[in-house]
Design a protein around this motif. Structure first.
Motif: not given
Length: 243
Positions: A185-199
């Protein structure tokens, strides 16, 4: 209140559940791109529990992929169908989630789960399990990386890094043993500087498209609107079911 029954023959032990995972995992389709991001319908599914009453409530919320407006929604109340075992959580939720999807008045399109697909110790999380049973394209967007490792992606929205197997996975609880460096999967940043989600991929969608869908579904918040809407609906439905 109509309660979704536990299906006949549903696994009752860890060994039975793992045998089902082993059987169904071979049916996961990983070579289809899936729907194009920003088109058609996208449906979020989520669950909420009342352990004291042995209840699980599932919600399915259909969004228009362009404007992210709600097109339809449905809920279902069921009995918890399996004990809590890490790596086997889908067996607690699948019957009720499928009942909520069945109650939708329109086809769901791509289904986004609050959890994992390929990014699972046995490479068969809820998103994959649900996809195989329904035939729908599915993907998972999780709040944490489970047992996998990743380098922190760049700080800007849209930055991503591989979510990798090997190191920290539970011994004996994955298909095929440890495979160092396997991208699940991927760690994806959905907001600047905020913890990523994991897709992660569930079924019939590519990882690139899953990440693009996640960004399209998260224009303002860390979590995609599919997850936010389904979470709010299942919590409200649980309150109604237990009041």
């Amino acid at each position: 209140m109509t309660t979704v029954p536990i299906p006949a023959g549903w696994p009752a032990t860890e060994a039975e559940a793992r045998a089902v995972q082993d059987e169904l995992r071979g049916r996961v389709v990983l070579d289809e791109p899936g729907p194009q991001p920003g088109t058609g319908r996208v449906t979020g599914v989520d669950v909420a529990y009342d352990d004291a009453r042995d209840l699980v409530v599932a919600a399915a919320v259909v969004l228009d992929a362009i404007g992210l407006t709600v097109l339809a929604q449905a809920t279902a109340v069921g009995r918890v169908s399996f004990p809590y075992v890490p790596g086997l959580l889908a067996f607690r939720e699948i019957p009720t989630v499928m009942a909520a999807l069945d109650r939708l008045p329109c086809p769901p399109g791509l289904v986004v789960c609050d959890g994992y697909g390929l990014a699972h110790p046995r490479r068969f999380g809820l998103a994959s399990h649900l996809g195989v049973l329904t035939g729908l394209p599915t993907m998972g967007v999780a709040k944490n990386p489970f047992t996998f490792t990743y380098d922190d992606p760049g700080a800007r929205r849209g930055s991503a890094s591989p979510l990798l197997a090997g190191g920290g996975e539970a011994d004996g609880d994955q298909a095929g043993g440890r495979i160092g460096g396997e991208e699940v999967g991927r760690a994806l940043r959905t907001r600047d500087g905020v913890k990523p989600v994991f897709v992660s991929v569930g079924h019939r969608v590519s990882l690139d498209n899953a990440c693009a869908h996640t960004l399209a579904l998260a224009p303002e918040y860390r979590l995609p609107e599919t997850t936010r809407r389904a979470d709010a609906l299942c919590r409200a439905a649980l309150r109604d079911a237990t009041s």
